[in-house]
Structure formats: C-alpha cells, structure tokens
Design a protein around this motif. Structure first.
Motif, mmCIF file in Angstrom:
data_model
loop_
_atom_site.group_PDB
_atom_site.id
_atom_site.type_symbol
_atom_site.label_atom_id
_atom_site.label_comp_id
_atom_site.label_asym_id
_atom_site.label_seq_id
_atom_site.Cartn_x
_atom_site.Cartn_y
_atom_site.Cartn_z
ATOM 1 N N THR A 274 -54.791 -50.121 -69.461
ATOM 2 C CA THR A 274 -55.761 -51.166 -69.775
ATOM 3 C C THR A 274 -57.085 -50.870 -69.078
ATOM 4 O O THR A 274 -57.128 -50.155 -68.070
ATOM 5 N N GLY A 275 -58.138 -51.458 -69.605
ATOM 6 C CA GLY A 275 -59.433 -51.332 -68.959
ATOM 7 C C GLY A 275 -59.453 -51.984 -67.600
ATOM 8 O O GLY A 275 -60.098 -51.485 -66.668
ATOM 9 N N LEU A 276 -58.776 -53.107 -67.461
ATOM 10 C CA LEU A 276 -58.717 -53.811 -66.184
ATOM 11 C C LEU A 276 -58.107 -52.914 -65.113
ATOM 12 O O LEU A 276 -58.630 -52.823 -63.989
ATOM 13 N N GLU A 277 -57.014 -52.233 -65.447
ATOM 14 C CA GLU A 277 -56.390 -51.325 -64.488
ATOM 15 C C GLU A 277 -57.303 -50.151 -64.165
ATOM 16 O O GLU A 277 -57.477 -49.780 -62.993
ATOM 17 N N ARG A 292 -54.739 -39.652 -51.020
ATOM 18 C CA ARG A 292 -54.040 -40.927 -51.168
ATOM 19 C C ARG A 292 -54.110 -41.426 -52.613
ATOM 20 O O ARG A 292 -53.140 -41.988 -53.132
ATOM 21 N N ALA A 293 -55.242 -41.219 -53.267
ATOM 22 C CA ALA A 293 -55.399 -41.678 -54.643
ATOM 23 C C ALA A 293 -54.430 -40.957 -55.570
ATOM 24 O O ALA A 293 -53.742 -41.588 -56.391
ATOM 25 N N HIS A 294 -54.365 -39.646 -55.469
ATOM 26 C CA HIS A 294 -53.459 -38.893 -56.334
ATOM 27 C C HIS A 294 -52.002 -39.221 -56.041
ATOM 28 O O HIS A 294 -51.173 -39.281 -56.954
ATOM 29 N N ALA A 295 -51.686 -39.438 -54.779
ATOM 30 C CA ALA A 295 -50.314 -39.789 -54.423
ATOM 31 C C ALA A 295 -49.910 -41.122 -55.030
ATOM 32 O O ALA A 295 -48.787 -41.276 -55.545
ATOM 33 N N LEU A 296 -50.804 -42.105 -54.988
ATOM 34 C CA LEU A 296 -50.493 -43.410 -55.565
ATOM 35 C C LEU A 296 -50.427 -43.322 -57.082
ATOM 36 O O LEU A 296 -49.503 -43.864 -57.704
ATOM 37 N N ALA A 297 -51.377 -42.634 -57.702
ATOM 38 C CA ALA A 297 -51.425 -42.539 -59.158
ATOM 39 C C ALA A 297 -50.147 -41.921 -59.716
ATOM 40 O O ALA A 297 -49.701 -42.281 -60.817
ATOM 41 N N PRO A 301 -47.297 -45.917 -63.810
ATOM 42 C CA PRO A 301 -47.091 -45.516 -65.204
ATOM 43 C C PRO A 301 -48.402 -45.469 -65.987
ATOM 44 O O PRO A 301 -49.194 -46.410 -65.950
ATOM 45 N N GLY A 302 -48.609 -44.355 -66.677
ATOM 46 C CA GLY A 302 -49.766 -44.232 -67.556
ATOM 47 C C GLY A 302 -51.088 -44.032 -66.869
ATOM 48 O O GLY A 302 -52.139 -44.152 -67.512
ATOM 49 N N ARG A 314 -62.814 -30.426 -57.101
ATOM 50 C CA ARG A 314 -62.282 -31.214 -58.214
ATOM 51 C C ARG A 314 -60.767 -31.128 -58.225
ATOM 52 O O ARG A 314 -60.186 -30.073 -57.993
ATOM 53 N N TRP A 315 -60.148 -32.265 -58.540
ATOM 54 C CA TRP A 315 -58.684 -32.347 -58.552
ATOM 55 C C TRP A 315 -58.323 -33.317 -59.647
ATOM 56 O O TRP A 315 -58.676 -34.494 -59.609
ATOM 57 N N LYS A 316 -57.607 -32.807 -60.667
ATOM 58 C CA LYS A 316 -57.167 -33.675 -61.744
ATOM 59 C C LYS A 316 -55.648 -33.726 -61.777
ATOM 60 O O LYS A 316 -54.976 -32.742 -61.473
ATOM 61 N N SER A 317 -55.120 -34.884 -62.123
ATOM 62 C CA SER A 317 -53.679 -35.029 -62.244
ATOM 63 C C SER A 317 -53.191 -34.286 -63.475
ATOM 64 O O SER A 317 -53.961 -33.961 -64.396
ATOM 65 N N SER A 318 -51.894 -34.016 -63.527
ATOM 66 C CA SER A 318 -51.348 -33.148 -64.572
ATOM 67 C C SER A 318 -51.504 -33.740 -65.963
ATOM 68 O O SER A 318 -51.593 -32.995 -66.939
ATOM 69 N N GLY A 319 -51.541 -35.062 -66.073
ATOM 70 C CA GLY A 319 -51.652 -35.678 -67.393
ATOM 71 C C GLY A 319 -53.060 -36.037 -67.818
ATOM 72 O O GLY A 319 -53.247 -36.702 -68.844
#
Length: 323
Positions: A274-277, A292-297, A301-302, A314-319
């Motif tokens: 959602t946009g709110l999230e 910490r951000a990547h660990a929480l993300a 879900p999603g 730069r660091w992007k998550s796998s998805g």
C-alpha cells in the motif's frame, strides 16, 4: 505542507511505440488530470475507451487525494491536524485520520520509535532558525517528542504533553494514493498511474508495466534506477527534498533519538503493498540506516527497498523490481 518530488520520470510504457503483444486495453487512449494538494501538483493518468468516464474517474480519484490533504495539512486552519496541533485535543476525529494515526502507532512500535509523528517541534525549531537552532532550543523541542503520548480514539485525539505537535507528512501522500487507486477501481479503471508525490499503478500501458525513474539524490537531472510498477506502491524519502543546510546534513527527516537528521543515507525508495506502508517505511528506513532497514524489510511481506548512502553506496533488496 512539506512535499517530496522524488521521481524524475514516470514513463507511459518506457519507449515510444506500442510493445508487441499489447492488448486492446493497452491501446486505449491516455487521459490525464491534475490538481493542487500537499503543496504540489498531483496527477493521474488512465487508459480508458470512454473519455467522459475516464475524466469522471480521474476527478473522483483527485477528490479523494485532496480530501486527505484537507484533513491532514499542517498549514490549513480547517484541517484536523492543524486544529489538533493548535488545541492539543480534537473532538470527533475523521475515520481517515484515525486510520492513519493507528498505522503511525503500529509503525512506531515496529521500528522501535524510528518513525515518530511527534517530531514536528523539531522541524519547527530548525525552520524558525533557518538552519541550525541553538542547542537549548533543539533540546527543548526534543523533549516534546514521544509517539506514545498521542492518544487517539473515536471520540477524540489528545496530545498529552503541552507543546506537542504531530506531522503526518510521512504518511498522508501514501494514504492519498491508496484512496485514489480505490476510487479508480470503483469507476472501472483497470490501467492507471497515480502520482501524489508517492506512486501507485493499475494494470499496464502500451503492453508494458508502468515504469518510474528514481531521482539520483545528488543529481536532480539523473536517474538512480528505473523501477517496474508491479502492483505495489512506491515512495522515496531523500535528504535533498527540504534541506536546512547546504551540505544536506540537516533536513526535514528527524531521528527522534538524536533530535537531528540521520547521517547515513541520502535516499530510500520503498515498494510495499500500500501507499501508506511505502510512505511511512521510506521515512523510517532513512532514520534506521541501511543495515537495520534491510534487515527489517526482509521480514515484511511485499516490501522491497533501495538505499543510497551519502557516500554513494547502493543496496537493493533481492525483490526490488529494477527495469
């Protein structure tokens, strides 16, 4: 109201021409509309065969977004947030305001206070100083910060400490995106792009998913990444959006623990259901820092993200759906 114009391109299919395999729906005419809200221009583009129906849907969606702005603006005296900050109590809060306040509380708990809507006194202190406020003034403002001191229920909302104030700038535009998308769906729109400062999309355009170009945080004419809109909403927070100092060290995002801006990241882009999230998490992740951000993300879900450090890392998550 502070706004974050963080995406420098919203492409209608990427390249010119219609992609091979585009459906008849993809080839429907493109209709658009815009309005003023959140201190900027918001816009909606839809693909629809009926121009009148398209404009009715766009008007309804823009109306939903403007309603969120009218409720949650910091600067419009009729808004419920303005009245709450002025009076420290608000009777008969709107259901949309309560929904956003409840999400704020959940996000504060989830991030162990990294996200906090009560940082508004810090923003006021820096804004009044046109830069860095005296240490005593910053400390006074920081003592007013505390998300647990916002008491919200169907009858009233109360700020428990004298001098407290809230800001929903890290949530309102994302919530407006959600309401705008819902309005478009109610009007039968299947292909659309919503821009309230945060983004949401339905369907496709010209045989391709909608794409966004994410601004490079250190070059306002360059793209850091191109993102495929895959059904999730997208939000970016950056240190460049509303800076108090020319070195971008002090800006509109505050770490409640330090009373100043976080020091590691230049920008965070979040995809979420959602946009709110997405909106709230992009702010929280700026405060938390990349690790910490990547660990929480990874446990949400999603949710995917791209972090860009002040050092350019730069660091992007796998998805994360880079085009």
């Amino acid at each position: 109201m502070m706004h974050r114009r963080t995406f420098i391109a919203a492409t209608l299919g990427g390249m010119a021409g219609v992609a091979a395999g585009a459906t008849e729906a993809d080839r429907r005419p493109l209709h658009s509309g815009a309005a003023l809200a959140f201190g900027t221009t918001i816009s909606i583009a839809v693909r629809h065969a009926d121009p009148e129906a398209a404009q009715q849907a766009i008007a309804a969606a823009l109306g939903e977004a403007r309603r969120v702005d009218a409720l949650m603006s910091l600067h419009q005296p009729p808004s419920q947030v303005f009245r709450l900050n002025r009076d420290k109590v608000l009777h008969g809060p709107d259901r949309h305001l309560l929904a956003v306040l409840e999400h704020a509380r959940t996000l504060s708990r989830l991030t162990q206070g990294a996200f906090d809507i009560t940082v508004q006194p810090l923003w006021r202190a820096f804004d009044a100083a046109h830069g860095l406020p005296p240490a005593a003034e910053r400390q006074r403002a920081q003592r007013l910060v505390g998300w647990t001191q916002v008491q919200a229920g169907p009858e009233r909302v109360v700020l428990a400490r004298p001098g407290m104030a809230i800001t929903l700038n890290g949530l309102a535009q994302g919530y407006a995106t959600d309401l705008a998308l819902a309005a478009l769906r109610r009007h039968g729109v299947c292909h659309a792009l919503v821009d309230t400062g945060e983004y949401g999309a339905l369907g496709r355009t010209e045989g391709r998913p909608w794409h966004l170009g994410i601004r490079d945080p250190r070059r306002d004419d360059a793209v850091a990444a191109s993102v495929v809109m895959d059904g999730r909403c997208v939000a970016t927070s950056g240190d460049y959006a509303s800076a108090f100092t020319s070195d971008l060290r002090h800006h509109h995002i505050f770490d409640p623990a330090s009373g100043d801006s976080p020091t590691e990241l230049a920008s965070v882009t979040v995809l979420a259901p959602t946009g709110l999230e997405a909106d709230g998490l992009s702010t929280a992740f700026m405060v938390m820092g990349a690790r910490r951000a990547h660990a929480l993300a990874a446990h949400l879900p999603g949710v995917d993200l791209l972090t860009i450090g002040k050092d350019g890392a730069r660091w992007k998550s796998s998805g994360f759906p880079v085009a």
